[in-house]
Scaffold this active site. Sequence first.
Site, PDB file in Angstrom:
ATOM      1  N   ASP A 221       0.821  -1.207   0.000  1.00  8.43           N
ATOM      2  CA  ASP A 221       0.000   0.000   0.000  1.00  8.43           C
ATOM      3  C   ASP A 221       0.860   1.265   0.000  1.00  8.43           C
ATOM      4  O   ASP A 221       1.834   1.357   0.758  1.00  8.43           O
ATOM      5  CB  ASP A 221      -0.861  -0.018   1.277  1.00  8.43           C
ATOM      6  CG  ASP A 221      -1.820   1.146   1.368  1.00  8.43           C
ATOM      7  OD1 ASP A 221      -2.785   1.162   0.602  1.00  8.43           O
ATOM      8  OD2 ASP A 221      -1.599   2.041   2.211  1.00  8.43           O
ATOM      9  N   GLU A 294       1.761  -0.283  -4.954  1.00 15.23           N
ATOM     10  CA  GLU A 294       0.888   0.833  -5.315  1.00 15.23           C
ATOM     11  C   GLU A 294       1.688   2.121  -5.264  1.00 15.23           C
ATOM     12  O   GLU A 294       2.103   2.571  -4.200  1.00 15.23           O
ATOM     13  CB  GLU A 294      -0.276   0.937  -4.321  1.00 15.23           C
ATOM     14  CG  GLU A 294      -1.258   2.011  -4.745  1.00 15.23           C
ATOM     15  CD  GLU A 294      -2.051   2.654  -3.603  1.00 15.23           C
ATOM     16  OE1 GLU A 294      -3.094   3.256  -3.894  1.00 15.23           O
ATOM     17  OE2 GLU A 294      -1.619   2.587  -2.450  1.00 15.23           O
TER      18      GLU A 294
HETATM   19  C1  NOJ Z   1      -4.160   3.409  -0.561  1.00 17.92           C
HETATM   20  C2  NOJ Z   1      -5.372   2.566  -0.331  1.00 17.92           C
HETATM   21  O1  NOJ Z   1      -5.740   1.963  -1.544  1.00 17.92           O
HETATM   22  C3  NOJ Z   1      -6.440   3.476   0.233  1.00 17.92           C
HETATM   23  O2  NOJ Z   1      -7.682   2.854   0.278  1.00 17.92           O
HETATM   24  C4  NOJ Z   1      -5.991   3.942   1.588  1.00 17.92           C
HETATM   25  O3  NOJ Z   1      -6.908   4.891   2.085  1.00 17.92           O
HETATM   26  C5  NOJ Z   1      -4.617   4.602   1.522  1.00 17.92           C
HETATM   27  N1  NOJ Z   1      -3.685   3.874   0.700  1.00 17.92           N
HETATM   28  C6  NOJ Z   1      -4.023   4.730   2.889  1.00 17.92           C
HETATM   29  O4  NOJ Z   1      -3.633   3.471   3.369  1.00 17.92           O
END
Ligand code: NOJ
Length: 578
Positions: A221, A294
């Site tokens: 993430d 990500e």
């Molecule tokens: C990316 C995640 O996909 C999202 O849903 C989240 O709010 C943020 N990162 C923080 O972890």
Amino acid sequence: MTTWFGIVLLVGLGFLAVNATAPWWQTASFYQIYPRSFKDSDGNGVGDLNGVTEKLEYLKEIGVTATWLSPFLLSPMADFGYDIADFKEVDPLFGTMEDFENMVSRAKQLNVKIILDFVPNHSSDDCDWFIRSAAGEEKYKDYYIWHPGFVENGVRRPPSNWVSVFRGSAWEWHEGRQEYYLHQFHKKQPDFNFRNPVVREEMNDVLRFWLEKGVDGFRVDAIYHAFEIQADGNGNYPDEPRNDWTNDPDEYGYTHKIYTVDQPETPHLVYEWREILDQFQADNGGEERILMVETWSPIEVVMHYYGNSTAEGAQIPFNFQLISNLNRDSDAYHYEYLINNWLSLMPNGKSANWVIGNHDKNRVGSRFGADRIDLFNILLLTLPGCSITYQGEEIGMLDGYVSWKDTVDPQACNGYEENYMAMSRDPARTPMQWTDGNMAGFTTGSTTWLPIGQDYAQRNVQTERGAALSHLNVFKKLQQLRKEPAIQQGAADVKAVSHYVLANKRYLSGNYVYISLLNIFDNIENVNLHDVFDGLPDNFQYALVTRKSIKQLGDKVSASSVTLMPYESIVLRSTTTV
Ligand code: NOJ
């Protein structure tokens, strides 16, 4: 010349053929599960792990080979699980560790890989590490980023002008410690200090823990937030320069992000994690464990996550090019550019991935129009490499309507009613629509954590199973086509035929040629495929049609004259092998 097992074939910007003994993930069909909204097994209105286990056979049915699950670990749910209080414990809302183990063992029986969402940038402020850090305990005091701020004219102010993704200052005052802590997301999501080697080891340990439990990899993430610029000699952090788009200092766009994301150390953190995964595999055997990261960074930066000349990185740095750059008006040349740009910038020997939706973005059918639902599924599933589909996209779910009163997403709740719809991620997170029955078959309870989409009676798995050329059946047919050698391992040549039509040719010596054709707009188009592809056979037949088509599966067509109805997307197959 290429061989069946083989090797590289480059034609223009054509893409390298994938080896037949390639690792499982290279051509996997990934499916993202948002567990809260997938299937509720205990009637409390929130999806859970037993619900996922119950539906693993559905993943098989739709040809999915791997699934990444959004977080289900212990959390006060300020960001619905992306605020983790214990990185090694399942939240009771989702079940128990035993439920997790059952899910993994059932998935192994079905040969569906399980990918865990690893959230390294921050924890919850309920995390024991944070509580101890705030209390100044020696081991933990530098686990997070702390700063006393500045006092000017008797007024205390934060250490810098950094803004949180969820609005407002990225610094929050902590009464106990009498210092500010950094949170790039919610104030209940304090950022870790990755310059502290003990934090790095702690996180490495989290990876090993879940590898031991049998996961096949991790979706990482928000990796681009992991490091901020290092504090200067006085322990201070510089302000970020202003953007001129907004005068609202609470809006994330207020500053230009040069110190809070994409710092040069960040990809190296991923290289370190890759070593852990590879070491685990070397010690324990089994198939390759993977990292999907990500990062919403410029494409050149994203490429660093694949690795460098001395280190392997993530197998799958998410390719958000289509999500970030396409809109309803984008023409075929734009699609062509984005696809080929990724393929040409990708380092040698690496493999592509394609993403068009997730739990943070509006539904594909709502963003691009419901007429283009099949178009994007066809594109994703016939491009070379792996595809990543968000739950519900296979049945063409649209954004659910969630009133301001029912809105729970912190990204929207931290703002104002006037523009909450533009900020809220709730519409893409409404429960999965399984049946036309009570609560869309999502729960046996009488309430759900977000409302069920109003169109569930028509748009659901059960109904679409039985409807010819439903989105679901088109998706399933695509998965069958994906098994064809040319689509599985062949080269790709992606070209705009005109402003309106995109063509993707997949070919492998000794096999049929496949061409997906996407008519992006609402006019009837006639195309001559010989104009764009040299040496193409002339005789094709329809290998996939949709509801937009007037032709039937198996109908013959000449490559020199293919007519596409408004928004029609199809897959053609040559009648002879090449
Ligand atoms: C990316 C995640 O996909 C999202 O849903 C989240 O709010 C943020 N990162 C923080 O972890």
